[in-house]
Design an enzyme around this catalytic site. Structure first.
Site, PDB file in Angstrom:
ATOM      1  N   LYS A 199     -11.160  -1.502   6.251  1.00  0.00           N
ATOM      2  CA  LYS A 199      -9.991  -1.363   7.110  1.00  0.00           C
ATOM      3  C   LYS A 199     -10.512  -1.073   8.524  1.00  0.00           C
ATOM      4  O   LYS A 199     -11.464  -0.292   8.677  1.00  0.00           O
ATOM      5  CB  LYS A 199      -9.156  -0.206   6.576  1.00  0.00           C
ATOM      6  CG  LYS A 199      -8.012   0.258   7.448  1.00  0.00           C
ATOM      7  CD  LYS A 199      -7.198   1.310   6.695  1.00  0.00           C
ATOM      8  CE  LYS A 199      -6.197   1.991   7.606  1.00  0.00           C
ATOM      9  NZ  LYS A 199      -5.202   2.789   6.894  1.00  0.00           N
ATOM     10  N   GLU A 203       0.880  -1.178   0.000  1.00  0.00           N
ATOM     11  CA  GLU A 203       0.000   0.000   0.000  1.00  0.00           C
ATOM     12  C   GLU A 203       0.912   1.221   0.000  1.00  0.00           C
ATOM     13  O   GLU A 203       1.602   1.493   0.974  1.00  0.00           O
ATOM     14  CB  GLU A 203      -0.876  -0.045   1.262  1.00  0.00           C
ATOM     15  CG  GLU A 203      -1.793   1.145   1.420  1.00  0.00           C
ATOM     16  CD  GLU A 203      -2.519   1.120   2.773  1.00  0.00           C
ATOM     17  OE1 GLU A 203      -2.818   0.024   3.296  1.00  0.00           O
ATOM     18  OE2 GLU A 203      -2.771   2.219   3.309  1.00  0.00           O
ATOM     19  N   THR A 262      -4.087   5.988   2.281  1.00  0.00           N
ATOM     20  CA  THR A 262      -4.320   7.353   2.761  1.00  0.00           C
ATOM     21  C   THR A 262      -4.983   8.192   1.653  1.00  0.00           C
ATOM     22  O   THR A 262      -4.657   9.362   1.459  1.00  0.00           O
ATOM     23  CB  THR A 262      -3.011   8.019   3.266  1.00  0.00           C
ATOM     24  OG1 THR A 262      -2.227   7.058   3.979  1.00  0.00           O
ATOM     25  CG2 THR A 262      -3.310   9.156   4.223  1.00  0.00           C
ATOM     26  N   ARG A 286       1.095  10.322   1.427  1.00  0.00           N
ATOM     27  CA  ARG A 286       1.457  11.208   2.536  1.00  0.00           C
ATOM     28  C   ARG A 286       2.694  12.029   2.204  1.00  0.00           C
ATOM     29  O   ARG A 286       3.295  12.627   3.094  1.00  0.00           O
ATOM     30  CB  ARG A 286       1.735  10.385   3.796  1.00  0.00           C
ATOM     31  CG  ARG A 286       0.511   9.695   4.310  1.00  0.00           C
ATOM     32  CD  ARG A 286       0.755   9.021   5.621  1.00  0.00           C
ATOM     33  NE  ARG A 286      -0.166   7.921   5.763  1.00  0.00           N
ATOM     34  CZ  ARG A 286      -0.059   6.963   6.657  1.00  0.00           C
ATOM     35  NH1 ARG A 286       0.937   6.968   7.509  1.00  0.00           N
ATOM     36  NH2 ARG A 286      -0.949   6.010   6.717  1.00  0.00           N
TER      37      ARG A 286
HETATM   38  C1  3PG Z   1      -2.152   3.555   8.516  1.00  0.00           C
HETATM   39  O1  3PG Z   1      -2.134   4.531   7.832  1.00  0.00           O
HETATM   40  O2  3PG Z   1      -2.779   2.555   8.163  1.00  0.00           O
HETATM   41  C2  3PG Z   1      -1.465   3.602   9.832  1.00  0.00           C
HETATM   42  O3  3PG Z   1      -0.753   4.779   9.981  1.00  0.00           O
HETATM   43  C3  3PG Z   1      -0.593   2.455  10.059  1.00  0.00           C
HETATM   44  O4  3PG Z   1      -0.454   2.292  11.409  1.00  0.00           O
HETATM   45  P1  3PG Z   1       0.892   1.741  12.022  1.00  0.00           P
HETATM   46  O5  3PG Z   1       1.929   2.771  11.725  1.00  0.00           O
HETATM   47  O6  3PG Z   1       0.610   1.600  13.506  1.00  0.00           O
HETATM   48  O7  3PG Z   1       1.195   0.412  11.389  1.00  0.00           O
END
Ligand code: 3PG
Length: 212
Positions: A129, A41, A69, A45
């Site tokens: 999710k 994924e 995101t 960002r």
């Molecule tokens: C996401 O965007 O899915 C999260 O920021 C991931 O979370 P993590 O950094 O705790 O794995």
């Protein structure tokens, strides 16, 4: 076009790739593939996230690349135009879901409450999710939600780690777990991609034991 849900279920783990340089995104994705993973994924960002996604989609054929995101319908359209095979959002937005549906591409929107999950269900989605998984109640919450929404599948993300990965995957309603623990920024900044490969291999080993 392969069934993405099936690929996610087979991969069991979906690493987040965050980069502001397409070359680095490709390196990270290759390192993850070397560790045995087949889905990434690429998160929106950074300013160059779209280029990163396209580079991974074009240059790492062994990886199925999705966009993460994704906050807006415009971003969703751009992601799909640049090689995304699926869309992940931190929250549930009807316009983003509509873009994915229009293109016939899977969308995994983030939910953390029963109302959000019911909304996703009524938009015709079958997989979401669960985010941020650890703050949203973790494994007990997921078990409670899945006992009510019996057909829904979940991708817990946010606080998943090698310590709790097996417990999440032990829940039948969990399709796969997402997370950034496989792509640590310090190792990537130092060019230590072998760390990424080792973390991916360790996750694959945990995941295969948890869900043979
Ligand atoms: C996401 O965007 O899915 C999260 O920021 C991931 O979370 P993590 O950094 O705790 O794995």
């Amino acid at each position: 076009m392969p069934d993405i849900n099936e690929l996610l279920a087979k991969s069991r783990v979906v690493p987040l790739v965050q980069a502001d340089d397409p070359t680095i995104a490709v390196e990270i994705s290759r390192a993850l593939a070397a560790g045995g993973l087949s889905v990434v994924e690429v998160v929106f960002r950074t300013d160059r996230a779209l280029e990163c996604l396209q580079a991974v989609a074009d240059q790492v054929p062994e990886m199925i690349a999705g966009a993460g995101t994704v906050l807006t319908a415009v971003q969703a359209e751009a992601a799909l135009a640049n090689g995304a095979k699926f869309i992940v959002s931190p929250g549930l937005d009807d316009a983003v879901v509509a873009v994915a549906k229009k293109h016939g591409v899977p969308i995994y929107p983030g939910i953390m409450t029963p109302s959000e999950l019911q909304h996703a269900y009524n938009l015709g989605l079958d997989t979401v999710k669960f985010f941020p998984a650890s703050i949203a109640g973790g494994i007990p919450a997921l078990k409670a939600l899945s006992s009510v929404f019996r057909s829904m599948r979940f991708m817990p993300t946010g606080g998943v780690s090698p310590e709790n990965l097996a417990d999440f995957l032990a829940i039948p309603a969990v399709l796969a777990c997402g997370g950034s623990w496989l792509t640590p920024k310090d190792a990537i900044d130092a060019g230590n991609y072998e760390v990424v490969t080792a973390l991916a291999a360790a996750a694959v080993s945990i995941a295969k034991k948890a869900r043979p």
